[in-house]
Motif scaffolding. Structure first.
Motif, mmCIF file in Angstrom:
data_model
loop_
_atom_site.group_PDB
_atom_site.id
_atom_site.type_symbol
_atom_site.label_atom_id
_atom_site.label_comp_id
_atom_site.label_asym_id
_atom_site.label_seq_id
_atom_site.Cartn_x
_atom_site.Cartn_y
_atom_site.Cartn_z
ATOM 1 N N ASP A 158 -21.366 -45.739 -13.342
ATOM 2 C CA ASP A 158 -21.630 -45.885 -11.996
ATOM 3 C C ASP A 158 -22.674 -47.331 -11.842
ATOM 4 O O ASP A 158 -23.239 -47.430 -13.114
ATOM 5 C CB ASP A 158 -21.896 -44.915 -11.036
ATOM 6 N N SER A 206 -15.044 -52.817 -7.694
ATOM 7 C CA SER A 206 -15.714 -52.208 -6.490
ATOM 8 C C SER A 206 -14.767 -51.266 -5.688
ATOM 9 O O SER A 206 -13.654 -51.455 -5.378
ATOM 10 C CB SER A 206 -16.051 -53.423 -5.513
ATOM 11 N N MET A 207 -15.196 -50.013 -5.639
ATOM 12 C CA MET A 207 -14.682 -48.911 -4.988
ATOM 13 C C MET A 207 -15.090 -48.626 -3.453
ATOM 14 O O MET A 207 -16.101 -49.334 -3.169
ATOM 15 C CB MET A 207 -14.604 -47.408 -5.885
ATOM 16 N N ALA A 208 -14.627 -47.925 -2.747
ATOM 17 C CA ALA A 208 -15.132 -47.838 -1.391
ATOM 18 C C ALA A 208 -16.568 -47.589 -1.029
ATOM 19 O O ALA A 208 -17.191 -48.306 -0.454
ATOM 20 C CB ALA A 208 -14.255 -46.480 -0.789
ATOM 21 N N ASP A 209 -17.420 -46.703 -2.110
ATOM 22 C CA ASP A 209 -18.837 -46.747 -1.758
ATOM 23 C C ASP A 209 -19.574 -46.877 -3.187
ATOM 24 O O ASP A 209 -20.534 -46.495 -3.006
ATOM 25 C CB ASP A 209 -18.977 -45.367 -0.984
ATOM 26 N N ASP A 210 -18.747 -47.485 -4.272
ATOM 27 C CA ASP A 210 -19.476 -47.445 -5.570
ATOM 28 C C ASP A 210 -18.901 -48.702 -6.269
ATOM 29 O O ASP A 210 -17.879 -49.052 -6.013
ATOM 30 C CB ASP A 210 -19.528 -46.254 -6.099
ATOM 31 N N THR A 211 -19.823 -49.058 -7.149
ATOM 32 C CA THR A 211 -19.409 -50.216 -8.128
ATOM 33 C C THR A 211 -19.109 -49.343 -9.501
ATOM 34 O O THR A 211 -20.033 -48.727 -9.965
ATOM 35 C CB THR A 211 -20.285 -51.355 -8.142
ATOM 36 N N GLU A 241 -9.235 -44.348 -9.738
ATOM 37 C CA GLU A 241 -8.527 -43.496 -8.567
ATOM 38 C C GLU A 241 -7.774 -42.348 -8.975
ATOM 39 O O GLU A 241 -7.931 -41.419 -8.020
ATOM 40 C CB GLU A 241 -7.656 -44.432 -7.819
#
Length: 172
Positions: A139, A112-117, A166
């Motif tokens: 995504d 899980s990233m800031a605004d997306d999985t 990242e």
């Protein structure tokens, strides 16, 4: 597949190339629906075994003990119900083998990233000449974000996947 019942692949003279649409329903041989069941004497002389072959295959998908008949000398004859049970069991054995092989060659983690999985998958290609693995990032909508070749012994973890994401999917 090694069992207590040593059955040579050529012991039955199965002509697998011409077995399509063959139907044989005998006491010790049953061929139908792409499968062959053959009841054979156990190599040790102790009882009977049944071997299930899928058409086109030289190795049995399933080998196991077979029930003695009423005379306690000869095997119980094959019948439709027994054959269907054997086919179902053999299919399940093959399905489980395929699942196990897939589990050995495929790994997947979700990050899980800031605004997306993002789901990162590692698929090992066990090529004899050039074994390698493919690392893929996808995504939440199923769109591929990145793909790269890595060593077949690459260790996929959540932290490794997060670092790759990242870094903008840079090479390791």
């Amino acid at each position: 597949m090694k069992t207590d019942y040593d059955i040579a692949p050529d012991a039955f003279d199965l002509d697998t190339a011409s077995m399509e649409d063959v139907r044989v329903h005998e006491d010790r041989l049953w061929q139908d629906d792409g499968w062959t069941a053959r009841v054979v004497k156990n190599e040790d002389g102790d009882g009977w075994a049944v071997a299930m072959y899928q058409d086109g295959e030289s190795e049995p998908a399933l080998v196991g003990p077979w029930t003695m008949g009423r005379d306690k000398v000869n095997p119980k004859p094959l019948d439709h119900a027994a054959f269907q049970t054997l086919v179902k069991t053999a299919r399940e054995v093959l399905r489980r083998h395929e699942q196990q092989r897939r589990a050995q060659l495929h790994r997947e983690v979700t990050v899980s990233m800031a605004d997306d999985t993002v789901t990162v998958a590692l698929d090992i290609i066990p090529d004899e000449d050039s074994p390698h693995a493919i690392l893929t990032a996808v995504d939440a909508l199923g769109d591929e974000l990145a793909r790269m070749q890595v060593a077949p012994d690459f260790k996929l973890s959540r932290s490794a996947a997060a670092s790759w994401i990242e870094s903008g999917f840079q090479r390791f």
